[in-house]
Design an enzyme around this catalytic site. Structure first.
Site, PDB file in Angstrom:
ATOM      1  N   ASP A   1      -4.490  -6.912   4.426  1.00 31.62           N
ATOM      2  CA  ASP A   1      -3.825  -5.751   4.796  1.00 31.62           C
ATOM      3  C   ASP A   1      -4.534  -4.984   5.658  1.00 31.62           C
ATOM      4  O   ASP A   1      -4.824  -5.032   7.010  1.00 31.62           O
ATOM      5  CB  ASP A   1      -3.692  -5.003   3.442  1.00 31.62           C
ATOM      6  CG  ASP A   1      -2.788  -3.699   3.656  1.00 31.62           C
ATOM      7  OD1 ASP A   1      -2.495  -3.232   4.653  1.00 31.62           O
ATOM      8  OD2 ASP A   1      -2.481  -3.076   2.721  1.00 31.62           O
TER       9      ASP A   1
ATOM     10  N   HIS B   1       2.834  -4.816  -1.791  1.00 32.24           N
ATOM     11  CA  HIS B   1       2.276  -4.117  -2.790  1.00 32.24           C
ATOM     12  C   HIS B   1       3.065  -3.971  -4.135  1.00 32.24           C
ATOM     13  O   HIS B   1       2.634  -4.450  -5.182  1.00 32.24           O
ATOM     14  CB  HIS B   1       1.929  -2.399  -2.496  1.00 32.24           C
ATOM     15  CG  HIS B   1       1.271  -2.396  -1.220  1.00 32.24           C
ATOM     16  ND1 HIS B   1      -0.063  -2.968  -1.170  1.00 32.24           N
ATOM     17  CD2 HIS B   1       1.688  -1.846   0.127  1.00 32.24           C
ATOM     18  CE1 HIS B   1      -0.556  -2.851   0.317  1.00 32.24           C
ATOM     19  NE2 HIS B   1       0.510  -2.157   0.969  1.00 32.24           N
TER      20      HIS B   1
HETATM   21  C1  NGQ Z   1       0.248   1.170   6.989  1.00 31.97           C
HETATM   22  N1  NGQ Z   1      -0.912   0.793   4.907  1.00 31.97           N
HETATM   23  O1  NGQ Z   1       1.329   1.062   7.674  1.00 31.97           O
HETATM   24  O2  NGQ Z   1      -0.984   0.716   7.657  1.00 31.97           O
HETATM   25  C2  NGQ Z   1       0.069   1.440   5.443  1.00 31.97           C
HETATM   26  C3  NGQ Z   1      -0.322   3.031   5.448  1.00 31.97           C
HETATM   27  C4  NGQ Z   1       1.970   4.188   5.188  1.00 31.97           C
HETATM   28  C5  NGQ Z   1      -0.816   0.512   3.547  1.00 31.97           C
HETATM   29  N2  NGQ Z   1       0.141   0.846   2.910  1.00 31.97           N
HETATM   30  C6  NGQ Z   1       0.857   3.823   5.923  1.00 31.97           C
HETATM   31  N3  NGQ Z   1      -1.891   0.166   3.012  1.00 31.97           N
HETATM   32  O3  NGQ Z   1       2.306   3.486   4.249  1.00 31.97           O
HETATM   33  O4  NGQ Z   1       2.623   5.092   5.454  1.00 31.97           O
HETATM   34 ZN    ZN Z   2       0.582  -2.882   4.939  1.00 32.46          ZN
END
Ligand code: NGQ
Ligand code: ZN
Length: 455
Positions: free
Chosen positions: A319, A268
């Site tokens: 993702d 990101h």
């Molecule tokens: C994840 N997803 O770990 O799946 C993360 C969300 C977070 C993205 N960042 C959870 N898109 O970052 O705490």
């Molecule tokens: Zn992720």
């Protein structure tokens, strides 16, 4: 026969004609020769491009696609989405995780990804205990990789805290809990699976879930040639939390405290100030941009123009898998910049004018680096990962080399990927994955109980 003759093939130096491609039984390219003669009996293709590397995946989230698009009571955000995602993650079994991953991987292959980095953080059972085999869940991803034929980089995740300053995990994060020792144990347990098709790195989940000292320890303990990935600065909320805790913005904080170099992928990295853009571009690390997920979650836009001007490296990931198509990721990436800056053809320069070609080649280079595997180019020694485009499709009618990629990336919605060779195996032919029906049947069986449990 381990050979293909392409009338037009995209090589590292650009499009070339009459290219003979050969690979060995282990799935590595042994020869890529332009201006060759077509040997008798070797299959022919019109347009051949390298398969794309997907640098960021949470495979289980594939089964959540389309299910989080109803408005809640208050304003919805990344954080409210995350609660739904946690709920979904709570009961997934190893069998279900494998079936979902196999479905996802077969779809990724059909759309042109030939390798994928799995950022893998559901390591424990629903009660938060380790499985009898601590690498059980990661081994399921590897099994799905084998069923599908996609090349994998497994990234077991370091996940110890719920927020900056070592805040205790929340109950709904119990399946993710790990420390440096657990991660290294899993890395070791996966070692026998390493091959031309599979590499093992590691991933501190984020600066929220892992402390700087832990990250330093993990980076030092992991063999030096293995990739390290981390989520960073995806949301403004994270930037604020980082500033409140450390006085630094997240990327600044990481760069100041950890030696970030080519082995790192910063996933990101959406919210950067000018100094961070410069420092990240100069570090040699890859920015892992995930345009469809970042759009879906309302993250914001990566400062791509500034970053490219400074020579920054980047790649794409799917993702949360609201899309399984590299074409869609790359299109969104370029379109986001056009919309934000009111101009056209952002990923270009005076010496590189073919925008779609730049998008494909740059994402390949960054994706290969982040994967830590010899992928990303039609070149002897790399994996035999290639896509044969559907030259009978109207979108490719009369295509010159200079417009093949533009037509692939910016024209229409049909999938122009006809055949896919991954690690020297034809895994997609005529648009169909070799095990598509079996994989889809298992997927349907696997997700039904999960859908019933959802409220
Ligand atoms: C994840 N997803 O770990 O799946 C993360 C969300 C977070 C993205 N960042 C959870 N898109 O970052 O705490
Ligand atoms: Zn992720």
């Amino acid at each position: 026969m381990n050979a293909l003759f392409a009338r037009h093939a995209l090589l590292p130096e650009g499009w070339r004609g009459d290219v003979l491609v050969e690979w060995d039984a282990r799935g590595a390219l042994t020869r890529v020769q332009a201006d060759a003669r077509a040997p008798i009996g070797v299959p022919r293709a019109d347009y051949v491009v390298p398969g794309m590397a997907n640098l960021h995946s949470h495979a289980f989230q594939r089964a959540l696609g389309g299910l989080t698009e109803h408005a809640g009571d208050g304003p919805d955000s990344f954080w409210t989405w995350r609660e739904l995602m946690y709920r979904f993650a709570a009961s997934i079994t190893p069998e279900q995780a494998e079936a979902i991953a196999a479905q996802l991987f077969s779809e990724c292959l059909r759309h042109g990804y030939t390798s994928l980095c799995e950022f893998h953080y559901i390591g424990r059972d629903p009660a938060g205990e380790l499985y009898a085999r601590p690498a059980e869940m990661a081994e399921r991803i590897a099994a799905a990789g084998q069923q599908s034929g996609i090349g994998l980089t497994l990234l077991p995740v370091l996940y110890s805290h719920s927020g900056f300053g070592e805040q205790a995990l929340k109950p709904e994060q119990r399946r993710f809990r790990s420390d440096v020792d657990t991660v290294l144990r899993i890395v070791e347990a996966l070692a026998p699976l390493r091959s031309g098709q599979l590499e093992v790195g590691a991933a501190p989940h984020s600066l929220r879930a892992a402390g700087i000292a832990q990250i330093r320890e993990l980076a030092a303990a992991l063999p030096k040639d293995r990739p390290l990935h981390i989520h960073i600065a995806e949301q403004q909320g994270e930037v604020e939390q980082s500033l409140a805790f450390s006085g630094w913005r997240p990327v600044e904080y990481l760069l100041e405290n950890i030696g970030i170099d080519e082995r790192w992928c910063l996933v990101h990295a959406t919210h950067l100030n000018e100094d961070e853009v410069r420092a990240l571009a100069g570090s040699g690390a890859v920015a892992g941009i995930c345009p469809t997920t970042e759009a879906n979650l309302g993250d914001g836009l990566f400062p791509l123009g500034e970053y490219l001007a400074l020579g920054g490296r980047w790649g794409i990931g799917s993702d949360s898998h609201v899309s399984q198509s590299p074409v869609e990721e790359l299109r969104w990436l370029e379109y986001g910049q056009r919309l934000a800056h009111l101009r056209r053809n952002v990923v270009s320069s005076s010496t590189r004018r073919d925008v779609a070609l730049n998008l494909w080649q740059d994402a390949l280079a960054g994706g290969a680096q982040a994967a830590g595997r010899a992928v990303g180019a039609l070149e002897a020694g790399r994996r035999a990962d290639l896509l044969v485009l559907d030259s009978a499709h109207p979108n490719l009618e009369g295509a010159l080399d200079a417009d093949v990629m533009g037509r692939l990336v910016f024209c229409g919605n049909d999938n122009l990927v006809r055949d896919v060779l991954a690690g020297g195996r034809w895994v997609v032919q005529g648009g169909r994955h070799m095990a598509q029906d079996t994989i889809a049947r298992r997927y349907r069986q696997a997700i039904n109980p999960l859908l019933e449990a959802r409220t």
